[in-house]
Design an enzyme around this catalytic site. Sequence first.
Site, mmCIF file in Angstrom:
data_model
loop_
_atom_site.group_PDB
_atom_site.id
_atom_site.type_symbol
_atom_site.label_atom_id
_atom_site.label_comp_id
_atom_site.label_asym_id
_atom_site.label_seq_id
_atom_site.Cartn_x
_atom_site.Cartn_y
_atom_site.Cartn_z
ATOM 1 N N TYR A 11 0.825 -1.222 0.000
ATOM 2 C CA TYR A 11 0.000 0.000 0.000
ATOM 3 C C TYR A 11 0.859 1.273 0.000
ATOM 4 O O TYR A 11 0.832 2.069 -0.947
ATOM 5 C CB TYR A 11 -0.933 -0.062 1.219
ATOM 6 C CG TYR A 11 -1.682 1.210 1.513
ATOM 7 C CD1 TYR A 11 -2.239 1.980 0.499
ATOM 8 C CD2 TYR A 11 -1.839 1.641 2.837
ATOM 9 C CE1 TYR A 11 -2.936 3.150 0.791
ATOM 10 C CE2 TYR A 11 -2.533 2.800 3.125
ATOM 11 C CZ TYR A 11 -3.071 3.552 2.098
ATOM 12 O OH TYR A 11 -3.750 4.703 2.391
ATOM 13 N N ILE A 12 1.644 1.470 1.049
ATOM 14 C CA ILE A 12 2.387 2.734 1.138
ATOM 15 C C ILE A 12 3.577 2.720 0.170
ATOM 16 O O ILE A 12 3.873 3.725 -0.485
ATOM 17 C CB ILE A 12 2.861 2.989 2.588
ATOM 18 C CG1 ILE A 12 1.673 2.904 3.556
ATOM 19 C CG2 ILE A 12 3.532 4.359 2.695
ATOM 20 C CD1 ILE A 12 2.055 2.940 5.035
ATOM 21 N N ASP A 31 10.183 -6.778 -3.616
ATOM 22 C CA ASP A 31 8.998 -7.260 -2.896
ATOM 23 C C ASP A 31 8.763 -8.721 -3.262
ATOM 24 O O ASP A 31 8.833 -9.102 -4.431
ATOM 25 C CB ASP A 31 7.770 -6.398 -3.299
ATOM 26 C CG ASP A 31 6.610 -6.521 -2.315
ATOM 27 O OD1 ASP A 31 6.146 -7.650 -2.088
ATOM 28 O OD2 ASP A 31 6.164 -5.484 -1.796
ATOM 29 N N LEU A 33 5.954 -10.118 -3.005
ATOM 30 C CA LEU A 33 4.526 -10.168 -3.379
ATOM 31 C C LEU A 33 3.750 -11.097 -2.462
ATOM 32 O O LEU A 33 2.664 -11.537 -2.796
ATOM 33 C CB LEU A 33 4.337 -10.575 -4.844
ATOM 34 C CG LEU A 33 4.971 -9.666 -5.901
ATOM 35 C CD1 LEU A 33 4.603 -10.164 -7.305
ATOM 36 C CD2 LEU A 33 4.505 -8.222 -5.753
ATOM 37 N N ALA A 75 7.388 -5.306 5.633
ATOM 38 C CA ALA A 75 7.243 -5.765 7.022
ATOM 39 C C ALA A 75 5.902 -6.457 7.171
ATOM 40 O O ALA A 75 5.044 -6.395 6.280
ATOM 41 C CB ALA A 75 7.289 -4.569 7.980
ATOM 42 N N TYR A 141 4.613 -6.269 17.491
ATOM 43 C CA TYR A 141 4.791 -5.467 16.272
ATOM 44 C C TYR A 141 5.624 -4.218 16.586
ATOM 45 O O TYR A 141 6.681 -3.975 15.990
ATOM 46 C CB TYR A 141 3.415 -5.094 15.695
ATOM 47 C CG TYR A 141 3.472 -4.013 14.637
ATOM 48 C CD1 TYR A 141 4.249 -4.180 13.492
ATOM 49 C CD2 TYR A 141 2.745 -2.824 14.787
ATOM 50 C CE1 TYR A 141 4.299 -3.170 12.513
ATOM 51 C CE2 TYR A 141 2.790 -1.830 13.826
ATOM 52 C CZ TYR A 141 3.574 -2.004 12.693
ATOM 53 O OH TYR A 141 3.630 -1.016 11.748
ATOM 54 N N LEU A 188 -9.616 1.234 9.694
ATOM 55 C CA LEU A 188 -10.983 1.745 9.798
ATOM 56 C C LEU A 188 -11.528 2.296 8.469
ATOM 57 O O LEU A 188 -12.649 1.959 8.078
ATOM 58 C CB LEU A 188 -11.041 2.838 10.891
ATOM 59 C CG LEU A 188 -12.413 3.484 11.093
ATOM 60 C CD1 LEU A 188 -13.450 2.463 11.565
ATOM 61 C CD2 LEU A 188 -12.316 4.638 12.107
ATOM 62 N N ILE A 205 -17.535 -0.648 16.325
ATOM 63 C CA ILE A 205 -16.740 0.392 16.993
ATOM 64 C C ILE A 205 -16.371 -0.189 18.348
ATOM 65 O O ILE A 205 -17.245 -0.646 19.087
ATOM 66 C CB ILE A 205 -17.595 1.648 17.271
ATOM 67 C CG1 ILE A 205 -18.153 2.218 15.984
ATOM 68 C CG2 ILE A 205 -16.798 2.684 18.023
ATOM 69 C CD1 ILE A 205 -19.037 3.444 16.250
ATOM 70 N N GLY A 281 -5.984 -2.847 25.687
ATOM 71 C CA GLY A 281 -4.776 -2.143 25.243
ATOM 72 C C GLY A 281 -5.013 -1.036 24.236
ATOM 73 O O GLY A 281 -4.056 -0.560 23.620
HETATM 74 N N1 NAD Z 1 -0.488 1.052 6.896
HETATM 75 C C1 NAD Z 1 -0.314 1.785 7.982
HETATM 76 O O1 NAD Z 1 -1.252 2.445 8.465
HETATM 77 C C2 NAD Z 1 1.044 1.859 8.650
HETATM 78 C C3 NAD Z 1 1.202 2.632 9.810
HETATM 79 C C4 NAD Z 1 2.463 2.723 10.410
HETATM 80 C C5 NAD Z 1 3.553 2.051 9.844
HETATM 81 N N2 NAD Z 1 3.369 1.288 8.728
HETATM 82 C C6 NAD Z 1 4.534 0.589 8.153
HETATM 83 O O2 NAD Z 1 4.617 0.907 6.780
HETATM 84 C C7 NAD Z 1 5.096 -0.209 6.045
HETATM 85 C C8 NAD Z 1 4.165 -0.494 4.871
HETATM 86 O O3 NAD Z 1 2.839 -0.727 5.340
HETATM 87 P P1 NAD Z 1 1.699 -1.121 4.309
HETATM 88 O O4 NAD Z 1 0.399 -0.869 4.962
HETATM 89 O O5 NAD Z 1 2.001 -0.528 2.988
HETATM 90 O O6 NAD Z 1 1.923 -2.703 4.250
HETATM 91 P P2 NAD Z 1 1.617 -3.724 3.057
HETATM 92 O O7 NAD Z 1 1.396 -5.054 3.700
HETATM 93 O O8 NAD Z 1 0.582 -3.184 2.149
HETATM 94 O O9 NAD Z 1 3.004 -3.754 2.274
HETATM 95 C C9 NAD Z 1 4.123 -4.462 2.739
HETATM 96 C C10 NAD Z 1 4.807 -5.067 1.527
HETATM 97 O O10 NAD Z 1 6.015 -5.699 1.957
HETATM 98 C C11 NAD Z 1 6.141 -6.941 1.297
HETATM 99 N N3 NAD Z 1 6.961 -7.793 2.175
HETATM 100 C C12 NAD Z 1 6.707 -8.104 3.474
HETATM 101 N N4 NAD Z 1 7.697 -8.890 3.949
HETATM 102 C C13 NAD Z 1 8.588 -9.058 2.939
HETATM 103 C C14 NAD Z 1 9.815 -9.758 2.836
HETATM 104 N N5 NAD Z 1 10.342 -10.452 3.845
HETATM 105 N N6 NAD Z 1 10.474 -9.709 1.652
HETATM 106 C C15 NAD Z 1 9.969 -9.013 0.599
HETATM 107 N N7 NAD Z 1 8.808 -8.339 0.645
HETATM 108 C C16 NAD Z 1 8.119 -8.369 1.810
HETATM 109 C C17 NAD Z 1 4.728 -7.444 1.114
HETATM 110 O O11 NAD Z 1 4.611 -8.371 0.052
HETATM 111 C C18 NAD Z 1 3.968 -6.140 0.834
HETATM 112 O O12 NAD Z 1 3.923 -5.845 -0.541
HETATM 113 C C19 NAD Z 1 5.209 -1.364 7.030
HETATM 114 O O13 NAD Z 1 6.562 -1.461 7.394
HETATM 115 C C20 NAD Z 1 4.361 -0.921 8.207
HETATM 116 O O14 NAD Z 1 4.851 -1.436 9.413
HETATM 117 C C21 NAD Z 1 2.147 1.174 8.126
#
Ligand code: NAD
Length: 326
Positions: A11-12, A31, A33, A75, A141, A188, A205, A281
């Site tokens: 996503y991000i 990635d 995937l 992650a 986490y 959410l 909620i 929590g």
């Molecule tokens: N989404 C949020 O609201 C949020 C908030 C705070 C922090 N984060 C951090 O931002 C980052 C991205 O979050 P997101 O929501 O986009 O997650 P996401 O699950 O959409 O994307 C994570 C991507 O990492 C890849 N991945 C995971 N483990 C891997 C590995 N060992 N090797 C290769 N690829 C791997 C997955 O295939 C996936 O495409 C994460 O580190 C998360 O902890 C996210």
Amino acid sequence: MRVLVTGGAGYIGSVVTEELIKDGHTAVVYDSLYKGHREAVVAGAKLVEADLMDNERLRGALREHEIEAVIHMAADSLVGESVGNPAKYYRNNVVAGLSLLDAMRECEVKRVVFSSTAATYGEPEKQPIEETDPTNPTNPYGESKLAFERALRWYESAYGIRSASMRYFNAAGATAQCGEMHDPETHLIPILLQAAAGRREAVEIYGGDYPTRDGTCVRDYIHVVDLARAHILALGILGERSAIYNLGCGGDGYTVKEVIDVARAVTNREIPVRVAARRAGDPATLVASSDRIKRELGWSPQFQDLRLIIESAWAWMQSHPGGYER
Ligand SMILES: NC(=O)c1ccc[n+]([C@@H]2O[C@H](COP(=O)([O-])OP(=O)(O)OC[C@H]3O[C@@H](n4cnc5c(N)ncnc54)[C@H](O)[C@@H]3O)[C@@H](O)[C@H]2O)c1
């Protein structure tokens, strides 16, 4: 710069990649995937489909593409899952992260922006949370992300790898191309929009009796483009120093009820909700202060208004009714 984005099919990470390319950087997505989506890899980015634990592929990618910096997004990030299965979180968020740092060390890549989390703070004593506040994670986490941040500190002093750790709560919103699609979805805003689209029944909620303005929890939402811009800005300091930055919405946050009201207004649809018991929590309020990154890097969010955030997420959902293909 030539930048490797780990998790760039997520996503991000997909939006970070999109913004890097817009700025004229070269972006290589790394990635597996395993959670991400091939379709989310934006045009103009190369994809290396491999796991962070595959040190040979990692070194190959860093060398072949002459990578100068890494934005590390890959992650696992489900709080509840991490409580039941901490081993998975230590393995992917710490051990696989160290595999990345070792490959960077071998290939002399000295800059990394790390997508950490504000879950590193645990249940803070004051709001909004500042970078100088104590870190005391309440789940594996947050603990695994903090462990990696701590490793970064020592990798800098011993090996000269500079880092920026970005701590934030809830990413939200979308671009025209890239949006949020997790399985399971625990966030959410997409859950509310799925309900608005008729793909989900009533939304629960958790708790309606918190000491907040309407009894529901107050949370921080930040547009994914603003997050991406902050990660790219942070790349710019790594020639000189390391840093930790919080990223927050900049105001008092939004209650769950406020988010629901805006989602109803934006979609103009029914969103049935049910008030359930509090979750263990869950603090009443979680809001991060972005003062440091504003002061030091001039970061200023463009999409602070929750309505804009939800409108962008809804527009992406409407244009991608089936989400991404896997
Ligand atoms: N989404 C949020 O609201 C949020 C908030 C705070 C922090 N984060 C951090 O931002 C980052 C991205 O979050 P997101 O929501 O986009 O997650 P996401 O699950 O959409 O994307 C994570 C991507 O990492 C890849 N991945 C995971 N483990 C891997 C590995 N060992 N090797 C290769 N690829 C791997 C997955 O295939 C996936 O495409 C994460 O580190 C998360 O902890 C996210």
